[in-house]
Design a protein around this motif. Sequence first.
Motif: not given
Length: 180
Positions: A39-40, A46, A93, A115
Amino acid sequence: MKIGFRFVALVAAAAIACQVHAEDTAPAVGTAAPTFKLQDQKGDWRTLDQYRGKWVVLYFYPKDDTPGCTTEVCTFRDDVLKLRKAGAEVLGVSLDDIKSHAAFAEKYHVPFPLLSDNTQATAKAYGVLTYSEKMKMSYAKRETFLIDPAGKVAKHYVGVDPKENSGQVLTDLAALKNGA
């Protein structure tokens, strides 16, 4: 020859450490990039498959709102239009949660997904998961992967300089697209 218990225990511990390290190695250049579903900062899911057909700059960083990570996110932010013009999408990330990413993205006007790898599975798959004894916490090492449109690792950046990484990626992306 008599071997002491401590020596045997030390050798066994070293073997286990090497085994754990071997499982956490980064994907080699030319191999398929590990897939992910994360998840963003907005809570949207994503996956790597969503970016098939495009170049992907997948950069891992230790922690939101820390000096090096702020420098890196702002450098990618400032270069995002050049990267998109070159056909690449940027994805950041870290192990931070969605709420932390949302605050970080809002504070620095980040126009690309950050992310949340709160399960640490993606960092482990890319070989960037590490643990700090001093801080008693796991985090993602600062490394970047340039993934080609077919989903293969085209370039792996280790020991990333937060100020220079975006420029390195742009240079290498141009060279890779030109077949150099």
